[in-house]
Write an enzyme that holds these catalytic residues in place. Structure first.
Site, PDB file in Angstrom:
ATOM      1  N   THR A  28       1.632  -1.523   7.042  1.00  0.00           N
ATOM      2  CA  THR A  28       1.227  -2.638   7.893  1.00  0.00           C
ATOM      3  C   THR A  28       0.687  -2.131   9.226  1.00  0.00           C
ATOM      4  OG1 THR A  28       3.502  -2.871   8.721  1.00  0.00           O
ATOM      5  CG2 THR A  28       2.854  -4.281   6.879  1.00  0.00           C
ATOM      6  N   ILE A 101       0.745   1.326  -2.890  1.00  0.00           N
ATOM      7  CA  ILE A 101      -0.310   1.625  -3.873  1.00  0.00           C
ATOM      8  C   ILE A 101      -1.641   1.918  -3.180  1.00  0.00           C
ATOM      9  CG2 ILE A 101       0.778   0.254  -5.694  1.00  0.00           C
ATOM     10  CD1 ILE A 101      -1.114  -2.051  -5.024  1.00  0.00           C
ATOM     11  N   HIS A 117       5.073   2.846  -7.735  1.00  0.00           N
ATOM     12  CA  HIS A 117       4.472   1.619  -8.257  1.00  0.00           C
ATOM     13  C   HIS A 117       3.002   1.798  -8.636  1.00  0.00           C
ATOM     14  CE1 HIS A 117       7.766  -1.076  -6.275  1.00  0.00           C
ATOM     15  NE2 HIS A 117       8.143  -0.586  -7.424  1.00  0.00           N
ATOM     16  N   CYS A 125      -8.251   2.116 -19.355  1.00  0.00           N
ATOM     17  CA  CYS A 125      -8.266   1.329 -20.591  1.00  0.00           C
ATOM     18  C   CYS A 125      -6.888   1.389 -21.230  1.00  0.00           C
ATOM     19  CB  CYS A 125      -9.319   1.876 -21.548  1.00  0.00           C
ATOM     20  SG  CYS A 125      -9.275   1.119 -23.202  1.00  0.00           S
ATOM     21  N   ASN A 224      13.125   0.555  10.105  1.00  0.00           N
ATOM     22  CA  ASN A 224      12.608  -0.663   9.490  1.00  0.00           C
ATOM     23  C   ASN A 224      12.877  -1.824  10.429  1.00  0.00           C
ATOM     24  OD1 ASN A 224      11.461  -1.997   7.076  1.00  0.00           O
ATOM     25  ND2 ASN A 224      13.439  -3.031   6.984  1.00  0.00           N
TER      26      ASN A 224
END
Length: 263
Positions: A28, A101, A117, A125, A224
């Site tokens: 972020t 990601i 992730h 494919c 955090n």
């Protein structure tokens, strides 16, 4: 420097094998929206859009959503990413295990990154495994009606040839969700002499379980803004502040200490 930052600086300074766990909070600060906050992606659309079932039923709509909200080719690493890469070069950080990601850790210079992730950098494919750079998928979307169908394999059912972004969706499995993948991560955690958590609430399994595998006495540092289930455990150190600013202060303090020692 306040006491919690001072303590964390000393712990990181002594560590030689740090494993870092990162979530959306570090991205972020590069302008990428998180998922679960009041302004996050899940407020724009329900979680079911990020499911394997939705992808199979509405591949074009899935791609429309993914390209708008999950693909950020112009995002650049921030100070947090850069300092982690610096600490890796110094031999202090051994691995980063990320929920993100966006590939910003690698852009920032980190090499030992596990993308738990998956990644939005590529798609593949589901039948033949042909890999498509996401840039190519972007160029296919306006020019091909079935842009999400592989052009190389010829299976009978079209949906078997769908090209899926290499991200782990709900109802999906990924490279690190196997027994071997989990075992590798658990071994890394077990070998660490410090666990550094950045920008994740540690409330989504199975990622949230990883700190439990640290050896007894190994410090867990969490930077955090929100709370986590680990906040009140013994040996856990909390900084509720900006990741980039906090790591910058810690790195500056560590650099001063090294200069004094070398003199």
């Amino acid at each position: 420097m306040d006491s919690s930052l001072e303590i964390c600086t000393n712990l990181i300074g002594r560590a030689k094998n740090i494993v870092v766990l990162t979530g959306a909070g570090i991205s972020t600060e590069s302008g990428i929206k998180d998922f679960r906050s009041k302004t996050g992606v899940y407020q724009i659309a329900p979680e079911y859009i990020l499911s394997l079932d939705f992808f199979y039923r509405n591949p074009a709509k899935f791609y429309q959503f993914a390209m708008e909200h999950l693909y950020h080719p112009d995002a650049i690493p921030n100070k947090g990413h850069e300092i982690l890469a610096k600490w890796e070069d110094q031999g202090k950080v051994q691995h980063i295990i990320t929920q993100n990601i966006d590939g910003l850790h690698q852009k920032g210079g980190s090499k030992n990154v596990i993308e738990f992730h998956g990644t939005m950098k590529t798609a593949s494919c589901l039948h033949c495994g042909k890999v498509y750079p996401t840039e190519e998928m972007v160029s296919r979307i306006p020019t091909m009606e079935g842009f999400y169908v592989c052009s190389y394999c010829k299976t009978k059912r079209e949906r078997d040839r769908y090209i899926k972004p290499e991200v782990v969706l709900f109802g999906d499995t990924g490279e690190w969700f196997s027994f071997e993948g989990f075992n590798t991560i658990i071994q890394l955690i077990d070998q660490a002499d410090c666990i550094l958590v950045l920008g994740t609430s540690l409330k989504v399994t199975p990622f949230s379980t990883f700190p439990q595998y640290r050896r007894q006495g190994v410090p867990l540092i969490i930077i955090n803004i929100g709370d986590t289930p680990y906040d009140h455990e013994k040996g856990v150190y909390i900084i509720n502040d900006s990741i980039g600013e906090s790591l910058t202060q810690i790195d500056r303090k560590l650099s001063i200490s090294v200069d004094v020692f070398e003199r």
